[in-house]
Design a protein around this motif. Structure first.
Motif, PDB file in Angstrom:
ATOM      1  N   UNK A 137       0.815  -1.313   0.102  1.00  0.00           N
ATOM      2  CA  UNK A 137       0.148  -0.070  -0.086  1.00  0.00           C
ATOM      3  C   UNK A 137       0.808   1.324  -0.067  1.00  0.00           C
ATOM      4  N   UNK A 138       0.917   1.840  -1.084  1.00  0.00           N
ATOM      5  CA  UNK A 138       1.966   3.049  -1.228  1.00  0.00           C
ATOM      6  C   UNK A 138       1.406   4.267  -0.089  1.00  0.00           C
ATOM      7  N   UNK A 139       0.508   4.057   0.261  1.00  0.00           N
ATOM      8  CA  UNK A 139      -0.046   5.295   1.110  1.00  0.00           C
ATOM      9  C   UNK A 139       0.691   5.021   2.496  1.00  0.00           C
ATOM     10  N   UNK A 140       1.305   3.723   2.788  1.00  0.00           N
ATOM     11  CA  UNK A 140       1.897   3.527   4.043  1.00  0.00           C
ATOM     12  C   UNK A 140       3.541   4.087   3.968  1.00  0.00           C
ATOM     13  N   UNK A 141       3.954   4.568   2.769  1.00  0.00           N
ATOM     14  CA  UNK A 141       5.521   4.925   2.604  1.00  0.00           C
ATOM     15  C   UNK A 141       5.823   5.986   3.795  1.00  0.00           C
ATOM     16  N   UNK A 142       4.985   6.956   4.076  1.00  0.00           N
ATOM     17  CA  UNK A 142       5.516   8.003   4.907  1.00  0.00           C
ATOM     18  C   UNK A 142       5.158   7.633   6.607  1.00  0.00           C
ATOM     19  N   UNK A 143       4.826   6.341   6.673  1.00  0.00           N
ATOM     20  CA  UNK A 143       4.533   5.859   8.118  1.00  0.00           C
ATOM     21  C   UNK A 143       5.892   5.841   9.053  1.00  0.00           C
ATOM     22  N   UNK A 144       5.571   5.983  10.391  1.00  0.00           N
ATOM     23  CA  UNK A 144       6.826   5.756  11.039  1.00  0.00           C
ATOM     24  C   UNK A 144       6.886   4.383  11.663  1.00  0.00           C
ATOM     25  N   UNK A 145       8.264   4.221  11.907  1.00  0.00           N
ATOM     26  CA  UNK A 145       8.450   2.798  12.210  1.00  0.00           C
ATOM     27  C   UNK A 145       8.660   2.370  13.709  1.00  0.00           C
TER      28      UNK A 145
END
Length: 223
Positions: A137-145
């Motif tokens: 899901x490309x929308x999760x690229x900017x999520x934090x780990x």
């Protein structure tokens, strides 16, 4: 002149050995497919196993007078993995970020005959070339780990592209059709290259270490 009989004898012996080897050893082409369960064992991230698939093409060298056979083949797979994260830097809600990993593997396996033509123990090294981690899901690229304060999901995708696995498993069935279970464990550190990315590891361990773990259940047909 005296060398000619000796050369003739040597040639004859070599010829007999080759013919004998050809008589005793025969090859079979094998086509297999199955489902996989994939994970990366690491203390850096919180992971969750994902499911994928694997297919392979191999050649089996049957040795009737030995306690083992040998096979060499290529395996292709698409595996899935979830890593714990959050949608924003201050969010307290856990969200698992879905990644996938494509691999091409070269396997050299020995097959110990427990019951000839019916049951074997399969083990050996597997060389692997893989893609980077890719987002489902490309929308999760900017999520934090999670486990880190500022580490972003996109920043951990550049993993080691060449890896070595150890493989062990078992095959059960008849001569031309067998069910096979295979377990692969990564000998090399698949996260090693992350240490060269100059990542912000505030709040977590700056040393990245991970070993892939793959369980494959499937079947193989010998032609």
């Amino acid at each position: 002149m005296k060398r000619q009989p000796i050369l003739l004898v040597v040639f004859f012996i070599c010829f007999v050995i080759v013919i004998n080897a050809q008589i005793r050893i025969y090859n079979q082409l094998g086509i297999s497919g199955g489902i996989s369960q994939f994970d990366i064992h690491t203390n850096n991230f919180i992971t969750k196993k994902g499911h994928g698939f694997m297919g392979s093409l191999s050649t089996m060298a049957h040795m009737p007078h030995k306690f083992y056979n040998v096979s060499f083949g290529m395996q292709l797979s698409e595996n899935a993995l979830d890593i714990s994260g959050r949608s924003s830097i201050n969010s307290t809600e856990e969200t698992f970020i879905a990644y996938k990993l494509l691999t091409v593997q070269l396997a050299l396996l020995g097959h110990i005959k427990v019951i000839p033509n019916h049951v074997t123990i399969d083990l050996g090294p597997v060389l692997q070339y893989n893609s980077n981690l890719e987002f489902k899901n490309k929308d999760q690229e900017g999520y934090f780990i999670n486990n880190y304060i500022n580490l972003i999901a996109e920043q951990i995708t550049k993993i080691s592209r060449f890896n070595i696995n150890g493989s062990i498993g078992a095959s059960v069935g008849i001569k031309r059709l067998k069910l096979r279970a295979q377990y692969l464990y990564g000998v090399t550190n698949i996260f090693k290259t992350l240490e060269k990315e100059n990542l912000d590891t505030t709040g977590g361990n700056s040393k990245f270490k991970g070993h892939q773990s793959t369980l494959v259940l499937g079947a193989i047909v010998f032609l």
